[in-house]
Design a protein around this motif. Sequence first.
Motif, PDB file in Angstrom:
ATOM      1  N   PRO A 139       0.830  -1.203   0.000  1.00  0.00           N
ATOM      2  CA  PRO A 139       0.000   0.000   0.000  1.00  0.00           C
ATOM      3  C   PRO A 139       0.869   1.260   0.000  1.00  0.00           C
ATOM      4  CG  PRO A 139      -0.833  -1.592   1.584  1.00  0.00           C
ATOM      5  CD  PRO A 139       0.483  -2.126   1.101  1.00  0.00           C
ATOM      6  N   GLY A 140       0.429   2.260  -0.717  1.00  0.00           N
ATOM      7  CA  GLY A 140       1.179   3.506  -0.839  1.00  0.00           C
ATOM      8  C   GLY A 140       2.078   3.541  -2.062  1.00  0.00           C
ATOM      9  N   GLY A 141       2.262   2.407  -2.727  1.00  0.00           N
ATOM     10  CA  GLY A 141       3.099   2.376  -3.920  1.00  0.00           C
ATOM     11  C   GLY A 141       2.536   3.205  -5.050  1.00  0.00           C
ATOM     12  N   GLU A 142       1.216   3.436  -5.016  1.00  0.00           N
ATOM     13  CA  GLU A 142       0.602   4.256  -6.062  1.00  0.00           C
ATOM     14  C   GLU A 142       1.033   5.711  -5.975  1.00  0.00           C
ATOM     15  OE1 GLU A 142      -2.172   4.191  -2.504  1.00  0.00           O
ATOM     16  OE2 GLU A 142      -0.951   2.736  -3.617  1.00  0.00           O
ATOM     17  N   ASN A 143       1.672   6.097  -4.868  1.00  0.00           N
ATOM     18  CA  ASN A 143       2.083   7.486  -4.674  1.00  0.00           C
ATOM     19  C   ASN A 143       3.466   7.786  -5.236  1.00  0.00           C
ATOM     20  OD1 ASN A 143      -0.311   8.084  -3.251  1.00  0.00           O
ATOM     21  ND2 ASN A 143       0.558   7.241  -1.371  1.00  0.00           N
ATOM     22  N   GLN A 144       4.065   6.848  -5.911  1.00  0.00           N
ATOM     23  CA  GLN A 144       5.366   7.093  -6.531  1.00  0.00           C
ATOM     24  C   GLN A 144       5.426   6.392  -7.885  1.00  0.00           C
ATOM     25  OE1 GLN A 144       8.819   4.690  -4.974  1.00  0.00           O
ATOM     26  NE2 GLN A 144       7.409   4.239  -3.285  1.00  0.00           N
ATOM     27  N   ILE A 145       6.420   6.760  -8.677  1.00  0.00           N
ATOM     28  CA  ILE A 145       6.648   6.151  -9.981  1.00  0.00           C
ATOM     29  C   ILE A 145       7.781   5.139  -9.838  1.00  0.00           C
ATOM     30  CG2 ILE A 145       7.137   6.585 -12.421  1.00  0.00           C
ATOM     31  CD1 ILE A 145       4.608   7.947 -11.338  1.00  0.00           C
TER      32      ILE A 145
END
Length: 629
Positions: free
Chosen positions: A533-539
Amino acid sequence: MSESSPDPLRYVHSGRVGDTAKYLEMPEFIDQCRDRYRAAGFGEPGESEVNSWRNSWPPLLRALVRAGLEDLWIYLEFGTPEGNSRFDALLLGSTGAGELAAVVVELKQWKQAASLSHDRVRVGGKGGDIRTHPVAQVAGYTTFLCYWFSSPDLSLDVRGLVFLHNADEKDVTPLRGLSQTGYGCPVLSGELVSRTPDGELLRELLRCSDARAVSDTQLKAFETSSWRPNRELLSLVADAIRRNPSFVLIGDQQDAFLQIRAKVDDALASGRQSVILVNGGPGSGKTALAMRLLGTYMGETEEGARYGTPSATLRRNVRLAAGVPGSSRLFDLPRGVLKGATLVILDEAHRLRRSGGDFGTYVRKNLANVPVVVVFLDERQRIRPTEGLGAWEVHRLAEDPRIDVVSHELRGSFRCNGSRAFSTWVDALFYDHPYSWSSPDYDLGVVRNPSEMEKWLEECLRQERRARISAGFCWSWDKVEEGQQHPGVRIEWQDAHTGHAHLWRRAWNLHEEEIGDEGEVVAPQSQLWATQPGGENQIGCVYTAQGLEYDDAGVILGPDLVRRGDRWEARREKSHDPAMTRVGAEEYLELALNTYRVLMTRGMRSCRLYSTDEETQEFLTSLMPPTPV
């Protein structure tokens, strides 16, 4: 069952507690420890490391002497044989014939720390550094000792403690909650130790009340013992893999599993070494099959199996998937002569480094004692000039009359909605003659700008799907100091309708995870970007995506790969990947094509494309109508 040769123990100092306390009073002792640190292969000790020795060793040794434990044996900076960890101190004391108490001591100079979630602590008050909870550290060390120490003559009663020698009781109390939740590791303050009377009470605090001097025979048995996984650990990992839904096999995977099992059984029965080559494209189920083989043979055979991959990202994720403390070494790529395994699985073998001899040398030197080696390979996933393994190198092993080589092809597609049409289209796009996309069995489209891609991502997330955006390595990946702004992906684009210029910026491959005020993970470290979770906040980039999958894959093609006329052109000067510094144009084109092929084939349900190069963007758009968001 074959025995592993003893791993040489590595440490900075070992000796009786009483003698060591006297050595600490000698001015030259610390300098001698510097030399032993280098000689042990730990590298060059930094000044902070050396200062911690000066500050932390004396309080521990004074406490041990006060407790009357001068005859116990102590190791300072004890390196675990697998090389991943070092204990600040390890105490050995005899508790009977053939049994030792082994006490792992974690030393901290902290004066204040607060417990957070996820086994973390914040050191030094608000805004302080986030560290692993020392009780969790000790739990990892003690678990390793329990599961990996093997001796026919000696058993270990493993214990652990944390000693914050500069801290008062009020400062340590917040850290004690974790020790009461199953870890069983006391946290001692300097105040508590100093006010506890000499003798039995202090020995109890230090978890050595029943320990006495170690005999020379016991010490020799400890230092010459083998370090190998025991059956309990192997069974736990096997059960965890079997229960994990990510490793359920279907269709072609199940057929392959049964055929490979038959080949492994034949190889074990024949007594000859066999190498099984498994070729398969993206989404063909290589890692799921590899893990099922691991779980099966780890649970069924006496010696078990080992899994290794050159991909640090994949290795970290399969360790998390197994979720068994003390098992991390089972997932390391074997280096040095390996014994005591029925089966070794090499996943993502296209990432093997080219240094240190060819693949045949590696098998004959490191894996000569292993009956069966299974190699999972996709030659078009080679993404670095220093890496790569060709199928021809595996087949060449058959020139050795002692080795049988057999092959198996995985032809199914269990990613990308099971769409063979999409896999074929991607290969044609990069390696053959591109054609328009028209298949209804996979959701593929081109977005007009990065903001549009982000809206698509948000819509996927609203549907509770795991969506991610990755990009080519066309932005710097510099590590920053705490408090500095993270470097990121920066794309300038112009709205075709309004003419307005826009700047799109997002975090890029975080070196360290971002932690919120309450200890929650806001964004994971890059190796866990694709799965946590939270990986969507970075490239992410290819190094943090390869071998993994997610529901929806957004891919940004950077200026390092552009379409000109009827061909692809690679522009190495646009790459920020330090591995590509000396790569020629032709080789870089191959690596760039492979890189974007990997990124485009991560999505289970959909894929969206965008190129920062206008002409390439027009080319991609021409292959399909833009997909409305």
